[in-house]
Design an enzyme around this catalytic site. Structure first.
Site, PDB file in Angstrom:
ATOM      1  N   GLY A  59       0.845  -1.175   0.000  1.00  0.00           N
ATOM      2  CA  GLY A  59       0.000   0.000   0.000  1.00  0.00           C
ATOM      3  C   GLY A  59       0.878   1.220   0.000  1.00  0.00           C
ATOM      4  O   GLY A  59       2.095   1.113   0.129  1.00  0.00           O
ATOM      5  N   VAL A  96       2.195   5.032   1.365  1.00  0.00           N
ATOM      6  CA  VAL A  96       2.539   5.563   2.675  1.00  0.00           C
ATOM      7  C   VAL A  96       1.248   5.958   3.388  1.00  0.00           C
ATOM      8  O   VAL A  96       0.358   6.538   2.791  1.00  0.00           O
ATOM      9  CB  VAL A  96       3.418   6.821   2.506  1.00  0.00           C
ATOM     10  CG1 VAL A  96       3.952   7.275   3.860  1.00  0.00           C
ATOM     11  CG2 VAL A  96       4.552   6.548   1.547  1.00  0.00           C
ATOM     12  N   PRO A 132       7.269  -1.955   2.223  1.00  0.00           N
ATOM     13  CA  PRO A 132       6.991  -0.529   2.222  1.00  0.00           C
ATOM     14  C   PRO A 132       6.465  -0.030   0.883  1.00  0.00           C
ATOM     15  O   PRO A 132       6.658  -0.665  -0.133  1.00  0.00           O
ATOM     16  CB  PRO A 132       8.348   0.088   2.516  1.00  0.00           C
ATOM     17  CG  PRO A 132       9.330  -0.912   2.036  1.00  0.00           C
ATOM     18  CD  PRO A 132       8.689  -2.252   2.139  1.00  0.00           C
ATOM     19  N   SER A 138      43.950   9.691 -17.691  1.00  0.00           N
ATOM     20  CA  SER A 138      44.344  10.451 -18.871  1.00  0.00           C
ATOM     21  C   SER A 138      45.624  11.224 -18.530  1.00  0.00           C
ATOM     22  O   SER A 138      45.720  11.829 -17.461  1.00  0.00           O
ATOM     23  CB  SER A 138      43.225  11.420 -19.236  1.00  0.00           C
ATOM     24  OG  SER A 138      43.620  12.242 -20.304  1.00  0.00           O
ATOM     25  N   SER A 184      40.342   2.861 -19.478  1.00  0.00           N
ATOM     26  CA  SER A 184      39.554   1.729 -18.931  1.00  0.00           C
ATOM     27  C   SER A 184      39.371   1.840 -17.420  1.00  0.00           C
ATOM     28  O   SER A 184      39.975   1.101 -16.651  1.00  0.00           O
ATOM     29  CB  SER A 184      40.188   0.385 -19.304  1.00  0.00           C
ATOM     30  OG  SER A 184      41.572   0.370 -19.097  1.00  0.00           O
TER      31      SER A 184
END
Lengths: 334, 640
Positions: free
Chosen positions: B31, B33, B112, B469, B541
């Site tokens: 359901g 809140v 929840p 780099s 990478s």
């Protein structure tokens, strides 16, 4: 169903017939399903065995924490079934605080011998040397040093990567949210916010070398399920669960059994023989007995059905604070 | 100690016998809140009398201290377990509750309603046979209601109870209830939910929870508890084909070889023909063990040990299936994935997939679309974030036996595990095999890598240079290649910048594109290695997972990870291409080290710290390493 009421249309006859047919089908289907369905105990048993096998298949060095209580007895029984005809593929570990009931220790040794089990007993010798005991240091220090710290020592010493325990979700609120396979950090800590999702019957046992798992095959059992299963399977349990005349003193409303001469008595305090039994077993100075006449399993179950207090009530360590168990678990208590 | 039958009273005897026939129903409550889920579950526990006096005393105490009901019993406090939840007054995880009625035991997954916790709801729904969906009578069917219903339907739950709660706040009006029921039926039919029972109730006041409400005489249907007690469970196992994933091979001695597992579909009898998948080998059932007891048959839900008639190779991860109705086997699937990881799901990245008892490496590519769980719209997407759901194609490294999830949850549901964090990052449902896996076969070739390498007097391998780099990767790689060329070796250098002009021209610098970039380069490097070349790859990478992917594509000893270690401050100081300056100025986004992470290698074959090693020394160090592992031998032909 609701009869014809003003303002509502009379339902079409065909709809009615279809609805009736649907109802009949459902009833028939229900009957068929019921006949082929397993009982809830059979389903719980199968689930626990599945969990035990899954962890043994995926972990390198599992161990079963053996607390000697009724849940441990059930867990051991399930494990023997899970791996039959092979012997248990893991040892049992008992963390001995040196304050267990004498009957428990005798039962432990008898069981290990009868079933040919590999039993490891660990005592926190540093704690022992420091003279830690529940009377002088109170329940929380005693439990922390002789139980929580001792458990961590034993797990580290043997390098166990998974430890089975008999905890159940119905025992306590924070347990209700713990996973079946629960990850612990290198420091054995539980982080409730970082729990892995656990879906279907798929358990994730992967971890780093430093981490370890706590595994709870009885997660979905209730206390009543445990008793019914003990009854159904005729499982042997420690005699302390059955009512008998025992020497007790009353302290803060709890009946404490005087199990040996280490129990300090207040001036004028004298043990009385009362017919009592225990719903949970732990360190004798921290475990309250209940007055009872239940001296057989059916009588215990009968008593349970009308019981008005939960089993944890007898455990003095839970009374510290509302969130005490959650905190203890984060610190590494099982 | 054991039971003494003589002490049994007739009533207790009858009671114990009745207990033995109780079945088990698992359901989920969902359901929005404040719809009152926790209150409803607390009420069910309270009224089914599974609470003890001390728990009630604690509840009374907590209700006074923390309650929202002005000191009256606040049932929500019974189930909101964790301290964090109590403080915030919300439920943040899945909790399991237990209660029983005359005919049944129940396990309730309390999940929840917040959007960010779709993960938990899917977790709770995965084991449920029925869903109770709560709606606030004042608010009616909301976006959240639709989301919960969609997830319930997705996870294969067919029976739904629409609990219209807080009827006390709308004066118990029938019209309100009927309108909500109609709205819900109109919507739910679209997502295939048709088995719906709507019940008007008030969890707070107890109307229609256990006892019929005195305020709603217009409602003649069952109370919630009565319905849960009587609702037929899901379809019988007899309509499903036999399935048992092998968990563990039980082999205590030479005489006994049994296969332990849980029956997850159909039933099996001694003598039944079975097929072992994915291998496809057949045998028959010789014995069935239920614990230490011999049985003639076993059915869905039982943990068994099977002994087969033939001595065939069966191991953990195999699926035993009915020979006349085997499961499908494939390596390429269409699937729905619910993403549960904090890090996004990246197509092309390898994850571990666990389905039944089998764990295999799996890659998702492509992501066809994601689904807006509120509107059910299909949206184009390049990655999945936490709690997002997508339809994907998925390939596994090894064949997997499966059934479509719609037919069998246990052989069609899977989880995805991150290979680095080991976390469970996704859950998925297999819908079917894609044909490509069956139709495309590897072309076996006579001239293989070993032959091609031997012709060149070298061992083919990949030298994978990774680093920030400006770290000096290309400079060092270039020097190494010159040295190898001088030694008469056959090489090729794949450079990050150069590849992006052609092969990877279509890719940008988002995480998704970086993964795909590396995947392509890794595949090219593999082909070149297969051609017998020493391949130098000079790529930033940044992610461990992709470097691991590249490594996994190559044989043992064929992948050499070289970490060109230059701290970010130093690389930024050098800034040979002026890129750091532009990244700092915000002209370049997703720049590694600035606003995109770099995960340094944990165990590189070679680690070069450029602060104390010149490029020439580094090249020399790499050549020495290649000699040591035999990629080039010492008496290589020297061409001046």
């Amino acid at each position: 169903m609701h009869g014809v009421r003003r303002g509502l249309e009379v339902p079409d006859l065909r709809h009615r017939r279809a609805a009736a047919l649907e109802q009949v089908t459902q009833v028939l289907e229900y009957a068929v399903v019921r006949m082929s369905k397993l009982s809830h105990l059979a389903r719980l048993e199968a689930e626990s065995i599945h969990i035990l096998r899954e962890v043994v298949a995926e972990c390198a060095n599992p161990v079963m924490l053996y607390s000697i209580g009724k849940d441990s007895s059930v867990l051991l029984h399930l494990a023997l079934k899970a791996f039959h005809p092979a012997p248990l593929p893991f040892p049992l570990l008992h963390v001995d605080t040196t304050w267990k009931f004498r009957d428990m220790i005798a039962f432990r040794d008898r069981t290990a011998q009868r079933l040919g089990l590999k039993l490891l007993v660990h005592v926190n010798t540093e704690g022992l040397a420091m003279g830690i005991n529940p009377f002088t240091h109170g329940s929380s220090v005693h439990t922390d040093v002789m139980k929580t710290q001792a458990l961590k020592q034993a797990l580290d010493r043997h390098g166990f990567d998974a430890a089975f325990g008999g905890a159940r979700r119905d025992e306590e609120k924070s347990r209700a949210k713990e996973r079946v396979v629960s990850l612990r950090s290198a420091q054995h800590r539980w982080d409730p916010k970082r729990q892995r999702p656990e879906l279907w019957r798929l358990y994730n046992t992967r971890m780093t070398k430093e981490e370890s798992l706590r595994v709870f095959p009885l997660s979905n059992w209730t206390e009543l399920d445990v008793w019914q299963y003990i009854y159904q399977e005729n499982i042997e349990i420690v005699p302390l669960y059955f009512a008998r005349e025992r020497p007790v003193v009353e302290r803060d409303g709890a009946l404490i059994m005087v199990d040996d001469e280490r129990m300090p008595l207040a001036p004028g305090e004298r043990p009385q023989m009362r017919k009592v039994r225990f719903r949970t077993l732990g360190c004798y100075p921290l475990t309250g007995a209940i007055e009872s006449n239940a001296d057989s399993l059916p009588a215990i179950i009968e008593e349970m059905l009308v019981a008005r207090t939960s089993e944890r009530q007898g455990r003095l360590i839970d009374h510290d604070a509302a969130a005490s168990m959650e905190r203890k678990k984060q610190e590494g208590y099982f | 100690m054991s039971a003494d039958p003589q002490t049994l009273s007739p009533e207790l005897d009858a009671w114990l016998a009745a207990q033995a026939h109780k079945d088990l129903l698992r359901f989920i409550t969902c359901g929005s809140v404040d719809d009152g889920k926790s209150t409803l579950i607390g009420r069910l526990l309270y009224e089914s009398q599974v609470l003890f006096e001390d728990q009630l005393a604690a509840l009374e105490h907590d209700s006074r201290r923390l309650g929202t009901q002005g000191g009256a019993l606040d049932f929500a406090l019974l189930v909101d377990g964790l301290a964090a939840e109590r403080e915030q007054g919300i439920t943040i995880d899945v909790a399991y509750r237990f209660f029983a009625t005359e005919h049944r035991k129940f396990i309730v997954a309390d999940t929840p309603g917040h959007e960010q916790y779709t993960r938990n709801m899917v977790t709770g729904a995965s084991t449920a046979e029925l869903a109770v969906i709560l709606v606030d009578a004042r608010k009616g069917v909301l976006t959240q209601t639709r989301r919960h219903s969609y997830l319930v339907s997705l996870l294969g739950i067919r029976r739904v109870v629409l609990a219209v709660n807080k009827m006390d706040l709308v004066d118990y009006q029938e019209t309100v209830f009927r309108r909500i029921e109609q709205d819900y039926r109109d919507f739910s039919a679209q997502i295939g939910l048709t088995d719906i029972v709507a019940i008007p109730l008030s969890a707070l006041r107890g109307d229609n929870v256990i006892s019929p409400s005195a305020h709603m005489s217009w409602y003649t249907g069952p109370t919630l508890m009565a319905h849960l007690d009587r609702v037929p469970p899901t379809r019988p196992s007899s309509t499903v084909a036999f399935r048992m994933p092998v968990q563990w091979v039980n082999r205590p001695n030479q005489e006994f070889r049994g296969y332990a597992g849980l029956v997850v579909g159909g039933s099996v009898r001694v003598g039944d023909p079975l097929v072992v998948l994915p291998a496809g080998v057949r045998s028959r059932v010789a014995r069935i063990l239920l614990g230490d007891r011999e049985a003639q048959q076993a059915t869905t839900g039982q943990s068994v040990t099977l002994v087969l008639e033939d001595h065939i190779d069966v191991s953990r991860g195999d699926l035993l299936a009915a020979a006349d109705a085997p499961a499908a086997v494939s390596e390429l699937f269409e699937a729905t994935v619910v993403w549960m990881g904090e890090e996004p799901m990246l197509p092309g990245r390898p994850y571990l997939l666990k389905c039944g008892t089998r764990t295999v490496a799996a890659t998702i590519a492509p992501l066809k679309h994601k689904i807006n769980v509120n509107t059910l719209e299909k949206l184009a997407a390049r990655q999945l974030e936490l709690n997002e759901i997508g339809l994907v194609h998925l390939s596994t490294e090894a064949p997997l036996a499966f059934d479509p999830y719609e037919e069998n949850r246990d052989t069609g549901g899977f989880i995805l595990i991150d290979r680095i964090s080991n976390g469970t990052v996704g859950a998925g449902l297999l819908h079917g095999a894609l044909r490509r896996a069956q139709d495309v076969h590897w072309q076996a070739l006579d001239i293989n890598q070993a032959a091609r390498s031997a012709q060149k007097h070298q061992k083919a391998c990949v030298l994978w240079f990774t680093g920030l780099s400006g770290a000096g990767k290309s400079t060092i790689a270039n020097l190494v290649e010159k040295r190898l060329y001088a030694l008469g070796r056959h090489t090729y250098l794949l450079d990050g910048d150069n590849v992006r002009h052609g092969l990877c021209r279509d890719l940008g610098f988002t995480d998704v594109d970086r993964v795909e970039n590396i995947r392509r380069v890794a595949e090219v490097a593999r082909l070149m290695t297969d051609a017998g070349l020493i391949v130098l790859v000079s790529f930033i990478s940044p992610f461990r997972a992709e470097r691991r992917l590249a490594r996994s594509l190559l044989g043992p000893g064929e992948f050499c990870e070289i970490f060109i270690d230059t701290p970010i401050e130093e690389a930024e100081r050098r800034d040979p291409k002026g890129l750091y300056r532009r990244a700092r100025a915000g002209e370049i986004r997703n720049f590694t080290g600035i606003d995109s992470p770099y995960e340094p290698p944990e165990n590189p074959e070679i680690h070069i710290d450029t602060r104390d090693t010149r490029a020439e020394q580094a090249a020399e160090q790499i050549i020495r390493y290649l000699r040591r592992i035999g990629v080039i031998d010492l008496d290589g032909v020297f061409i001046p």
